[in-house]
Design an enzyme around this catalytic site. Structure first.
Site, short mmCIF file in Angstrom:
data_model
loop_
_atom_site.label_atom_id
_atom_site.label_comp_id
_atom_site.label_asym_id
_atom_site.label_seq_id
_atom_site.Cartn_x
_atom_site.Cartn_y
_atom_site.Cartn_z
N VAL A 31 0.79 -1.08 -0.17
CA VAL A 31 0.06 -0.01 0.10
C VAL A 31 0.81 1.15 0.00
CG1 VAL A 31 -1.67 1.13 1.28
CG2 VAL A 31 -1.88 -1.26 1.38
N LYS A 73 -5.88 -1.71 10.74
CA LYS A 73 -7.12 -2.22 11.66
C LYS A 73 -6.87 -2.79 12.74
CE LYS A 73 -5.84 -4.72 7.99
NZ LYS A 73 -6.00 -4.98 6.47
N GLU A 112 -10.41 5.18 6.55
CA GLU A 112 -11.40 4.94 5.69
C GLU A 112 -10.57 3.36 5.24
OE1 GLU A 112 -14.52 6.04 4.54
OE2 GLU A 112 -14.46 3.74 4.41
N ILE A 142 -13.28 0.07 -0.46
CA ILE A 142 -14.99 0.60 -0.28
C ILE A 142 -15.01 1.54 0.69
CG2 ILE A 142 -17.12 -0.47 0.35
CD1 ILE A 142 -16.23 -3.23 -0.29
N GLU A 152 -1.90 -10.04 4.83
CA GLU A 152 -1.18 -9.51 5.85
C GLU A 152 0.20 -9.89 5.90
OE1 GLU A 152 -2.60 -6.75 7.73
OE2 GLU A 152 -3.78 -6.86 5.97
N ASP A 181 -7.79 -10.62 11.16
CA ASP A 181 -7.83 -9.33 10.70
C ASP A 181 -9.41 -8.86 10.12
OD1 ASP A 181 -6.64 -7.22 8.57
OD2 ASP A 181 -8.36 -8.22 7.09
N LYS A 221 -11.77 -5.66 11.72
CA LYS A 221 -12.55 -4.80 11.07
C LYS A 221 -13.77 -4.75 11.68
CE LYS A 221 -9.53 -5.55 7.00
NZ LYS A 221 -9.40 -6.65 5.70
N GLY A 263 -5.57 -5.23 -1.77
CA GLY A 263 -4.47 -4.87 -3.05
C GLY A 263 -4.00 -3.33 -3.03
P1 NDP Z 1 3.59 -4.67 3.86
O1 NDP Z 1 4.03 -5.46 4.62
O2 NDP Z 1 3.79 -4.85 2.41
O3 NDP Z 1 4.57 -3.29 4.08
C1 NDP Z 1 4.95 -2.71 5.24
C2 NDP Z 1 6.06 -1.72 5.13
O4 NDP Z 1 6.35 -1.00 6.23
C3 NDP Z 1 7.14 -1.96 4.40
O5 NDP Z 1 7.64 -0.88 3.58
C4 NDP Z 1 7.92 -2.01 5.63
O6 NDP Z 1 9.65 -1.84 5.42
C5 NDP Z 1 7.46 -1.07 6.56
N1 NDP Z 1 7.79 -1.57 7.83
C6 NDP Z 1 7.37 -2.71 8.49
N2 NDP Z 1 8.01 -2.72 9.96
C7 NDP Z 1 8.53 -1.29 10.06
C8 NDP Z 1 9.36 -0.84 11.13
N3 NDP Z 1 9.54 -1.47 12.18
N4 NDP Z 1 10.03 0.36 11.00
C9 NDP Z 1 9.95 0.92 9.75
N5 NDP Z 1 9.05 0.49 8.47
C10 NDP Z 1 8.61 -0.86 8.93
O7 NDP Z 1 2.21 -4.05 4.00
P2 NDP Z 1 0.91 -3.64 3.54
O8 NDP Z 1 1.39 -2.42 2.51
O9 NDP Z 1 0.20 -4.82 2.87
O10 NDP Z 1 -0.06 -2.91 4.54
C11 NDP Z 1 0.30 -1.92 5.18
C12 NDP Z 1 -1.16 -1.56 6.12
O11 NDP Z 1 -2.29 -1.43 5.20
C13 NDP Z 1 -1.24 -2.51 7.11
O12 NDP Z 1 -1.73 -2.11 8.29
C14 NDP Z 1 -2.24 -3.49 6.34
O13 NDP Z 1 -3.47 -4.20 7.46
C15 NDP Z 1 -3.18 -2.33 5.61
N6 NDP Z 1 -4.02 -2.85 4.71
C16 NDP Z 1 -3.19 -3.48 3.60
C17 NDP Z 1 -4.22 -3.73 2.56
C18 NDP Z 1 -3.33 -4.74 1.60
O14 NDP Z 1 -4.28 -5.02 0.36
N7 NDP Z 1 -2.45 -5.11 1.62
C19 NDP Z 1 -5.46 -3.47 2.01
C20 NDP Z 1 -6.21 -2.47 3.24
C21 NDP Z 1 -5.43 -2.44 4.48
P3 NDP Z 1 10.54 -2.66 4.28
O15 NDP Z 1 9.68 -2.64 3.05
O16 NDP Z 1 11.76 -2.06 4.26
O17 NDP Z 1 10.44 -3.97 4.87
N1 HSE Z 2 -5.24 -8.81 4.51
C1 HSE Z 2 -6.23 -7.75 4.32
C2 HSE Z 2 -7.20 -8.55 3.53
C3 HSE Z 2 -5.87 -6.39 3.39
O1 HSE Z 2 -6.73 -9.58 2.59
O2 HSE Z 2 -8.49 -8.27 3.37
C4 HSE Z 2 -6.93 -5.77 3.45
O3 HSE Z 2 -7.35 -5.18 4.79
#
Ligand code: NDP
Ligand code: HSE
Length: 437
Positions: free
Chosen positions: A19, A108, A132, A139, A193, A204, A208, A310
């Site tokens: 994200v 969440k 959101e 959504i 996740e 998860d 939510k 996504g």
């Molecule tokens: P990712 O695991 O893909 O990315 C996490 C990022 O955070 C990475 O860039 C990582 O760094 C960085 N990070 C993790 N821990 C640390 C730390 N201790 N210090 C500094 N940086 C850190 O997660 P997502 O992008 O999938 O998800 C992010 C958030 O969004 C979560 O809360 C998730 O629940 C939520 N979310 C995700 C969705 C999805 O479809 N993926 C949809 C809706 C919500 P590095 O890259 O260097 O490892």
């Molecule tokens: N891991 C979560 C899912 C990301 O699959 O719905 C969106 O919150």
């Protein structure tokens, strides 16, 4: 002296994964368009990561990447938290809010565990939390509950709120994939996740559901109060048997007002796999999509549908929150805080009325069916349907008992007592049935 109105807003992004990397890309590529909507210039001052050299889904200019959290957070007007998990996300979010920076978060897990403390930190700092993206990704469901439906009374919120598990169950159903193979795909697509147990164990979706229930019932629902069962017990055999009988397995989150307008009024929040008839609208939610039904006293039934996971899709709601936070700051409008004013009691799962499908392995002998039916009737539960699948040779047969709706406590007792019957060799599986009366 600099006019604050002419100073670009400083935006710190924490996390550059699925994200975060898409959010940063859009903040940079669509800067002029977003700044025009806000009515003020803004600048991304840095992007916090763990590993400066990690592969990014969307490349980020090296000079923006940092591993130093505090200086980045302390200089920001808006902090976008996309790290995930509880710590260090909680420390960073609370620090930003106490500093007076608005926080946009998709986290969440963190909100479900600490929303009260996070809102409190915002109150102390005079800053707002925007989330959101934390429920059902692309959504819009938080603002409809929080704002659009604030004058109504919501009785039930029910839906598919986890994209990964919906993807997995759909691939098992449509393509006959195994659970692990389908989960690996969900991970590759960026849906899961960081620890995919959170998806498959239902945590998860439960997080939510906590957030949705709080908004729907104006009542704080602690995460521990959410009954939660994931999809790890769902077998390919069950998915295919459901398919053969015109049903589909879905992981549902249900937030329900029980005994409305009585002294026993309470809310129950749960996440469980269920069987739905294939004609049910939620049965048509495929892949990583989500859908949420809201039943309200005056509005009636509303359905919200769209991408539930996504990176790009989620960046849409993250950016919406970013623009709204920035506009609030530009207008110098007071921050808004969620208040849980109704304080409804939280009812245990026991009080919910469910329908069960119970699959048993039984001896294929005279009297078996009568013993089982007799035990279920003795416990006051009514049987809706029984199907027997006999083994080709002599040996155990499979019996599938579907009940009518009954209190969970009675249904759980039925399962416990069936296990003790001589006629029953084993209880193969139990799953709730929704979408039929
Ligand atoms: P990712 O695991 O893909 O990315 C996490 C990022 O955070 C990475 O860039 C990582 O760094 C960085 N990070 C993790 N821990 C640390 C730390 N201790 N210090 C500094 N940086 C850190 O997660 P997502 O992008 O999938 O998800 C992010 C958030 O969004 C979560 O809360 C998730 O629940 C939520 N979310 C995700 C969705 C999805 O479809 N993926 C949809 C809706 C919500 P590095 O890259 O260097 O490892
Ligand atoms: N891991 C979560 C899912 C990301 O699959 O719905 C969106 O919150």
């Amino acid at each position: 002296m600099t006019d604050p109105a002419s100073t670009p807003l400083k935006v710190a992004v924490l996390g550059a994964g699925s994200v975060g990397s898409q959010t940063v890309r859009q903040l940079l590529e669509r800067h002029d368009e977003l700044a025009a909507r806000i009515g003020r210039e803004f600048a991304v001052t840095g992007v916090l990561v763990r590993n400066l050299d990690a592969h990014r889904d969307s490349p980020i200019p090296a000079e923006l990447l940092t591993t130093e959290a505090e200086p980045l957070i302390d200089g920001a007007d808006i902090v976008i938290e996309l790290i995930g998990g509880i710590e260090p996300a909680r420390t960073y979010v609370e620090r930003a809010l106490r500093n007076g920076a608005d926080v946009v978060t998709a986290n969440k897990a963190l909100l479900a565990e600490s929303q009260v403390e996070i809102f409190e930190a915002g109150r102390e700092g005079g800053a707002e939390t925007w989330y959101e993206a934390a429920v059902a990704a692309a959504i819009p469901i938080i603002r409809p509950l929080q704002d659009s439906m604030i004058g109504d009374r919501i009785n039930r919120v029910m839906g598919i709120v986890n994209g990964s598990t919906n993807y997995i169950l759909d691939r098992m159903d449509v393509d006959g994939l195994g659970m692990q193979e389908a989960l690996d795909e969900a991970i590759r697509l960026g849906y899961a996740e960081a620890d995919p147990s959170a998806d498959v164990e239902g945590w998860d979706a439960a997080a939510k559901a906590t957030i949705l229930a709080g908004l729907a019932f104006h009542t704080h629902v602690p995460r521990e109060a959410v009954a939660c069962e994931g999809i790890t017990g769902i077998t390919g055999e069950l998915v295919q048997a459901a398919k053969a009988s015109g049903q589909v397995v879905k992981l549902l989150a249900v937030c329900e007002r029980l005994d409305a307008d009585t002294p026993d009024e309470a809310v129950n929040v749960r996440v469980t796999p269920v069987l739905l008839p294939r004609t049910h609208p939620l049965a048509a939610v495929h892949g990583g999509m989500n859908a949420v039904f809201v039943d309200a006293m005056d509005a009636g039934s509303l359905m919200f549908y769209g991408a539930g996971a996504g990176g790009v899709e989620t960046s849409s709601t993250v950016l919406a929150d970013f623009v709204l936070a920035a506009k609030r700051i530009v207008r110098d409008a007071p921050p808004e805080f969620i208040t849980f004013v109704d304080h409804l009691p939280i009812a245990p799962l026991d009080r919910v009325r469910s329908r069960y499908r119970i699959e048993l392995q039984v001896g294929d002998e005279p009297g078996t069916l009568a013993a089982i039916a007799g035990k279920i009737a003795e416990l006051g539960v009514s049987v809706r349907d029984v199907q027997q699948i006999s083994a080709p040779q002599s040996g155990p047969a499979t019996l599938v008992v579907s009940t009518h709706r009954a209190p969970e406590r009675d249904l759980q007792q039925v399962v416990a007592e069936l296990r003790t019957l001589d006629a029953v060799e084993s209880v193969v599986g139990v799953i709730r049935v929704e979408g039929v009366e």
